[in-house]
Design an enzyme around this catalytic site. Structure first.
Site, PDB file in Angstrom:
ATOM      1  N   TYR A   1     -10.724   1.662   1.907  1.00 34.60           N
ATOM      2  CA  TYR A   1     -10.338   3.063   2.108  1.00 34.60           C
ATOM      3  C   TYR A   1      -9.435   3.549   0.973  1.00 34.60           C
ATOM      4  CZ  TYR A   1      -7.921   7.101   4.082  1.00 34.60           C
ATOM      5  OH  TYR A   1      -7.383   8.349   4.271  1.00 34.60           O
TER       6      TYR A   1
ATOM      7  N   LYS B   1     -10.255   6.621  -1.634  1.00 33.80           N
ATOM      8  CA  LYS B   1      -9.434   7.830  -1.781  1.00 33.80           C
ATOM      9  C   LYS B   1      -8.864   7.942  -3.186  1.00 33.80           C
ATOM     10  CE  LYS B   1      -8.748  10.545   0.793  1.00 33.80           C
ATOM     11  NZ  LYS B   1      -9.574  11.741   1.154  1.00 33.80           N
TER      12      LYS B   1
ATOM     13  N   ASN C   1       0.782   9.163   6.235  1.00 41.12           N
ATOM     14  CA  ASN C   1       0.676   9.054   7.700  1.00 41.12           C
ATOM     15  C   ASN C   1       0.914  10.357   8.452  1.00 41.12           C
ATOM     16  OD1 ASN C   1       1.386   6.201   6.621  1.00 41.12           O
ATOM     17  ND2 ASN C   1       0.499   5.864   8.633  1.00 41.12           N
TER      18      ASN C   1
END
Ligand code: UD1
Length: 312
Positions: free
Chosen positions: A142, A146, A171
């Site tokens: 991931y 990104k 987050n």
């Protein structure tokens, strides 16, 4: 004709950006494939021109970008464990889709793309806080995906002159975040479970820490990134966070007060690809965007619990 395109508009962050734009009276188009997005998240966004479609299809990207001036690119498969289980799907929906979107944006004469980057790009380096000139060190598929998107943004600025701004989210949590999936963000999962009287599971010892960022702060950073002068922000990458961190154990204790849950958490082995500590340096966002967090963690968590309590 839409001025703004929001990709991932039926997702948690995309729908929140779209709602803020609509509230300002802007003309907004949204696109979502519903792989991760939810129809329920579109309630209240009826004024948005909505396309159901997948950015892995170049023709769909072209249609979405037509007549648009500014794109907020939020569409992604946003999960570390999901990428560990299926790295090819994460690559397709985070990297290929982003490249398709950039190609279409350039062809359509879009002026600026604001990209949802991820703090996962910093990886597990012990240095805190994370500042933008640190070397990236992605440790999950991931994070790699990104980060590849970030590099594509910068390349399209350098090579084609398309204005791009990368916001590295830390987050993000808040209303509309899906609490039901194994791949959901921890605070959404904990809110749902603890309000239902179910025991949440902490992976690892709970002493891992995060710079949990309430959604309004991220929306605010996006609106600033869209409006800031190109000479200041184009081709730049900045953290979007609060600049403070809290452990999962401490967060659990606060959630116990807010939800009325009386039990203890279950502890399970740490997740693969997980990082220990995360904290952003937000000075650059202040300098380049004039960004400062507008809602602090406790207030954000209080609003989030209230939202889940109302039954989503
Ligand atoms: C990572 C990225 C973040 C990205 C997000 C997408 C970092 C620092 N952050 O967040 O930028 O947007 O993925 O999903 O890499 N946990 C539990 N119990 C649960 C669920 C999670 O203890 O039921 C723990 C996880 O093991 C982790 C922490 O809570 O230690 C946060 O997990 P999560 O909310 O999934 O986000 P990150 O993996 O930190």
């Amino acid at each position: 004709m839409a001025t703004y395109l929001v990709t991932g508009a039926a997702g948690f962050i995309g729908r929140s950006i779209a709602a803020a734009l609509l509230a300002r009276g802007e003309r907004v188009r949204g696109i979502d494939s519903f792989i991760a997005g939810k129809h329920a998240n579109l309630v209240g966004l009826e004024a948005m021109d909505f396309i159901e479609g997948d950015l892995t299809d170049p023709a769909t990207c072209a249609r979405a970008c037509e007549g648009v001036e500014i794109v907020f690119h939020e569409a992604a498969l946003a999960s570390v464990p999901r990428s560990v289980a299926d790295p090819a799907a994460t690559n397709l929906h985070c990297v290929t889709a982003t490249l398709n979107l950039l190609v279409a944006a350039r062809a359509a004469g879009v002026r600026r793309v604001v990209y949802a980057g991820s703090s996962s790009a910093y990886g597990d380096t012990p240095t805190l806080p994370k500042h933008e000139d640190m070397l990236p060190n992605p440790i999950s598929p991931y994070a790699v995906a990104k980060l590849a998107g970030e590099h594509y943004m910068r390349a399209f600025t350098r090579v084609y002159g398309l204005e791009t701004v990368v916001l590295r989210y830390f987050n993000v949590f808040g209303p509309y975040q899906d609490p039901t999936s194994h791949y959901s963000g921890v605070l959404a999962i904990f809110c749902r479970k603890m309000l239902a009287g179910e025991q949440p599971t902490i992976y690892g010892d709970g002493e891992q820490s995060r710079d949990f960022t309430y959604i309004d702060n991220v929306v605010h950073a996006n609106l600033l990134a869209a409006a800031a002068p190109a000479e200041k922000v184009s081709g730049q990458m900045v953290n979007a966070a609060t600049g403070s961190r809290i452990t999962l154990n401490e967060t659990f204790r606060i959630l116990r007060e807010l939800t009325g849950y009386t039990g203890e958490p279950a502890y399970a082995p740490a997740r693969a690809g997980d990082i220990r500590d995360s904290l952003a340096d937000i000075r650059l966002a202040g300098e380049l965007l004039g960004y400062r967090p507008i809602v602090d963690f406790r207030e954000g968590l209080r609003r989030t619990v209230e939202w889940y309590r109302q039954g989503e």
